[in-house]
Design a protein around this motif. Structure first.
Motif, PDB file in Angstrom:
ATOM      1  N   SER A   1       0.824  -1.215   0.000  1.00 16.40           N
ATOM      2  CA  SER A   1       0.000   0.000   0.000  1.00 16.40           C
ATOM      3  C   SER A   1       0.856   1.262   0.000  1.00 16.40           C
ATOM      4  CB  SER A   1      -0.943   0.007   1.209  1.00 16.40           C
ATOM      5  OG  SER A   1      -0.230   0.193   2.427  1.00 16.40           O
TER       6      SER A   1
ATOM      7  N   LYS B   1      -5.634   2.113   1.103  1.00 11.83           N
ATOM      8  CA  LYS B   1      -4.491   2.627   0.337  1.00 11.83           C
ATOM      9  C   LYS B   1      -4.030   1.610  -0.706  1.00 11.83           C
ATOM     10  CE  LYS B   1      -1.278   4.917   2.684  1.00 11.83           C
ATOM     11  NZ  LYS B   1      -0.339   5.262   3.775  1.00 11.83           N
TER      12      LYS B   1
ATOM     13  N   ASN C   1      -6.293   1.859  -3.571  1.00 10.55           N
ATOM     14  CA  ASN C   1      -5.927   3.039  -4.353  1.00 10.55           C
ATOM     15  C   ASN C   1      -4.700   2.751  -5.219  1.00 10.55           C
ATOM     16  OD1 ASN C   1      -5.894   5.859  -5.144  1.00 10.55           O
ATOM     17  ND2 ASN C   1      -4.202   6.126  -3.726  1.00 10.55           N
ATOM     18  N   GLN C   2      -3.724   2.047  -4.664  1.00 19.02           N
ATOM     19  CA  GLN C   2      -2.521   1.689  -5.421  1.00 19.02           C
ATOM     20  C   GLN C   2      -2.882   0.883  -6.663  1.00 19.02           C
ATOM     21  OE1 GLN C   2       0.662   2.154  -5.612  1.00 19.02           O
ATOM     22  NE2 GLN C   2       1.245   3.166  -3.702  1.00 19.02           N
TER      23      GLN C   2
ATOM     24  N   PHE D   1     -11.150   7.184  -0.577  1.00 13.90           N
ATOM     25  CA  PHE D   1      -9.752   7.592  -0.655  1.00 13.90           C
ATOM     26  C   PHE D   1      -9.502   8.883   0.131  1.00 13.90           C
ATOM     27  CE2 PHE D   1      -9.302   5.402  -5.062  1.00 13.90           C
ATOM     28  CZ  PHE D   1      -9.269   4.160  -4.431  1.00 13.90           C
TER      29      PHE D   1
ATOM     30  N   CYS E   1      -5.934   8.233   1.898  1.00 13.69           N
ATOM     31  CA  CYS E   1      -4.807   8.392   0.973  1.00 13.69           C
ATOM     32  C   CYS E   1      -4.322   9.842   0.948  1.00 13.69           C
ATOM     33  CB  CYS E   1      -5.202   7.940  -0.429  1.00 13.69           C
ATOM     34  SG  CYS E   1      -5.828   6.247  -0.476  1.00 13.69           S
TER      35      CYS E   1
END
Length: 216
Positions: A30, A112, A115-116, A176, A180
């Motif tokens: 992450s 996270k 999101n990655q 997010f 993030c």
């Protein structure tokens, strides 16, 4: 867990040890993504040798795909629990917003990692895992919107598939925004540094925004 992503030896170690490896891997992936993550670091922080790590997994890519699978299944379970209730559209939406606020904070590394995945050059298997949950969400949101449209509870010119897509984008962006770094700073620019102390206001305002789009 996807069984083709790990060797039988992975199942022979304790559940506590398996969970430790997964949590460390989630944290590493992450933060750094697939390409930059270091499997030696994951092994060391997990308290195992690199030799043991490769006895459990054929490659870093398989370990990454397994963590993605775990992240997606965890996020999906949150949605599944909400959808078990036979509530109307706006109540379901409110429950999802509140679940996002809670889950994104308590499972920061998982969010996270998700999101990655949006910026990774993902493997075919990882894309398959993500597509599976996206298809479930798309079908679910679309069916709910179609149902309330037939009941004439929302505007007649709403396209259920596009409205489901727009709705999901709002949810993903909000998710997010609580976990993030880039999205956190972006949220503060728009709504102020204290926005993370205003969950009720965020919920209320987002519901108003969605009502404005959906209702007649």
């Amino acid at each position: 867990m996807k069984q083709n992503l790990y060797n039988d030896s992975f199942l022979k170690i304790s559940e506590e040890k398996r969970n430790k490896i997964l949590q460390v891997a989630i944290s590493e992936f992450s933060e750094h993504g697939l390409e930059s993550a270091n499997i030696n670091v994951i092994a060391k922080k997990s308290g195992i040798s690199i030799g043991s790590m490769y006895s459990y997994f054929k490659s870093k890519e398989d370990l990454y795909s397994l963590t993605v699978c775990h992240a997606v299944e965890t996020l999906k379970s949150v949605l599944d629990n909400i959808m078990k209730e036979d509530d109307d559209l706006l109540i379901i939406i409110e429950k999802i917003i509140r679940a996002i606020q809670h889950h994104s904070r308590t499972n920061i590394s998982l969010t996270k990692l998700y999101n990655q995945m949006t910026v990774e050059n993902r493997t075919e298997l990882t894309f398959e895992i993500v597509s599976e949950v996206e298809n479930i969400s798309a079908a679910l949101y679309t069916s709910i919107i179609e149902k309330v449209k037939k009941e004439k509870l929302i505007r007649s010119d709403a396209d259920p598939k596009l409205f489901a897509f727009f709705l999901d984008n709002l949810f993903v962006s909000l998710q997010f925004s609580y976990s993030c770094s880039y999205y956190i700073e972006r949220f503060k620019i728009y709504a102020g540094d204290d926005i993370f102390d205003k969950d009720e206001e965020v919920t209320t305002q987002l519901l108003k925004f969605i009502k404005g789009a959906f209702l007649i």
